[in-house]
Design an enzyme around this catalytic site. Sequence first.
Site, short mmCIF file in Angstrom:
data_model
loop_
_atom_site.label_atom_id
_atom_site.label_comp_id
_atom_site.label_asym_id
_atom_site.label_seq_id
_atom_site.Cartn_x
_atom_site.Cartn_y
_atom_site.Cartn_z
N HIS A 123 -2.73 8.29 6.08
CA HIS A 123 -2.95 6.95 5.51
C HIS A 123 -4.26 6.39 6.05
O HIS A 123 -5.09 5.89 5.30
CB HIS A 123 -1.78 6.03 5.84
CG HIS A 123 -1.88 4.68 5.23
ND1 HIS A 123 -1.87 4.48 3.87
CD2 HIS A 123 -1.99 3.45 5.80
CE1 HIS A 123 -1.97 3.18 3.61
NE2 HIS A 123 -2.05 2.53 4.77
N PHE B 214 1.94 -3.32 3.87
CA PHE B 214 2.34 -4.60 4.45
C PHE B 214 3.82 -4.84 4.16
O PHE B 214 4.31 -4.57 3.07
CB PHE B 214 1.53 -5.75 3.83
CG PHE B 214 0.11 -5.86 4.34
CD1 PHE B 214 -0.37 -5.03 5.34
CD2 PHE B 214 -0.75 -6.81 3.80
CE1 PHE B 214 -1.67 -5.15 5.80
CE2 PHE B 214 -2.05 -6.94 4.25
CZ PHE B 214 -2.52 -6.11 5.25
N CYS C 61 0.80 -1.23 0.00
CA CYS C 61 0.00 0.00 0.00
C CYS C 61 0.84 1.28 0.00
O CYS C 61 0.29 2.38 -0.07
CB CYS C 61 -0.96 -0.02 1.19
SG CYS C 61 -1.95 -1.52 1.25
N LYS D 114 -9.73 7.96 2.76
CA LYS D 114 -10.20 6.58 2.64
C LYS D 114 -11.58 6.38 3.26
O LYS D 114 -12.23 5.37 3.02
CB LYS D 114 -9.19 5.61 3.27
CG LYS D 114 -7.89 5.51 2.50
CD LYS D 114 -6.95 4.50 3.14
CE LYS D 114 -5.61 4.48 2.44
NZ LYS D 114 -4.82 5.71 2.70
N HIS E 190 -9.85 1.79 0.50
CA HIS E 190 -8.39 1.63 0.42
C HIS E 190 -8.02 0.99 -0.92
O HIS E 190 -8.32 -0.18 -1.16
CB HIS E 190 -7.93 0.76 1.59
CG HIS E 190 -6.45 0.71 1.76
ND1 HIS E 190 -5.57 1.42 0.96
CD2 HIS E 190 -5.67 0.04 2.66
CE1 HIS E 190 -4.34 1.18 1.37
NE2 HIS E 190 -4.38 0.35 2.39
#
Length: 415
Positions: free
Chosen positions: A303, A401, A163, A335, A340
């Site tokens: 984020h 991740f 991401c 978001k 997302h």
Amino acid sequence: MKRVVITGLGAITPIGKNTKEYWSNLLNGVSGANKITRFDASKFKTQFACEIKDYDPLDYFDRKESRKLDRFSQYGLISTEEAINDAELDFSKLDANRIGVIFSSGIGGFETFEKEVIDFTKNSFQPRFNPFFIPKIISNGLSGQISINYGLRGVNYCPVTACASSTQSLIQAFNYIRLNKADIIITGGSEAPITESSIGGFNAMKAMSTNNENYSSASRPFDKNRDGFVVGEGAGTLILESLDSAMKRGAKIYAEVIGGGESSDAYHITGTHPEGLGAYLAMEIGIREANVLPEKIDYINAHATSTGLGDLSEIKAIEKLFKSNLDKIQVSASKSMTGHLLGGTGAIEAISTSLSVSTNLIPPTINTTQVDKDIPKELNLSLNEKTSKNINYALSNSFGFGGHCAALILKKYVG
């Protein structure tokens, strides 16, 4: 070092199929969440997502071409064409050796991979794969296709950091141009992850919201009742250009890119560090590189995916770095509207951040009704309605991740 500016924008998102629609719906707090229409999701714990509405590839590609492209590549090519047109680039008048493409996808052709493997197992007597199977699934196929379509021979590659991917693409594009290795770079990211295996996989991780009864408000960053992210799809493209090139062309300029910080949480393959160590370091490196004091940052596009640990770790990093002016910084979480977009999320958020810098408008954070008690009360989270604020410096965060952390720093352009 060359100065680097943003001269073109293109977007296809769950809340708008071009930049103008996307920006308008962001400012108006429109939720992009809906029941999944792509397949029967009744067997999954999560039955909703942020899909692009009324999408038909034949509106953009002929039938033969559309069959050669995975959905993520289609989205990226659509947003790129818009950005090129927006920047009024005429490649016949430019040096193609000095124009590059750095374009990301976190997963690549997920839909193609899933379909081809299922079709293979169903046809065991004559197993065969589509000859376009491999070109359609590779994440770097899109960056290659963009360069082929426009005859661009400069740097071409695809950072893949989950991401954080497209924010890292932007940072790398910024670095290439300021080091005078390119004049113009087409950069951004695309993702098309609304598939059965994707929904099933994220459900198995317990990463996504399962609030099927209230799906339109399920993405609720910073809320005490948040229960996971809502997956979205789409693409964003930005034209990054040296100021010299932009001035020579007489191009309009949305914002100036002045810094980019990259780091690692070095903590867990999917979870963010509880104290936000990687997030803090990325932001600190970015603003130090930009030669800006923390108290000069006016706005942070967070984020903020609406996960329990992730939202708090980012806030802790913000609190630590910006403690001297925490009550003066505006923070928002787009978001809450788009969901997302994984590898595409940094690009569409960089687009909205650049528009915030150029218009002095900050989109709201929607759906958040009860702010988590562990979030400092003095922090302005831009809840429920757009905000007018003079923005000279802005920061956009992306975390992926694997512990990948990236922060992009933008400045209002002053000639």
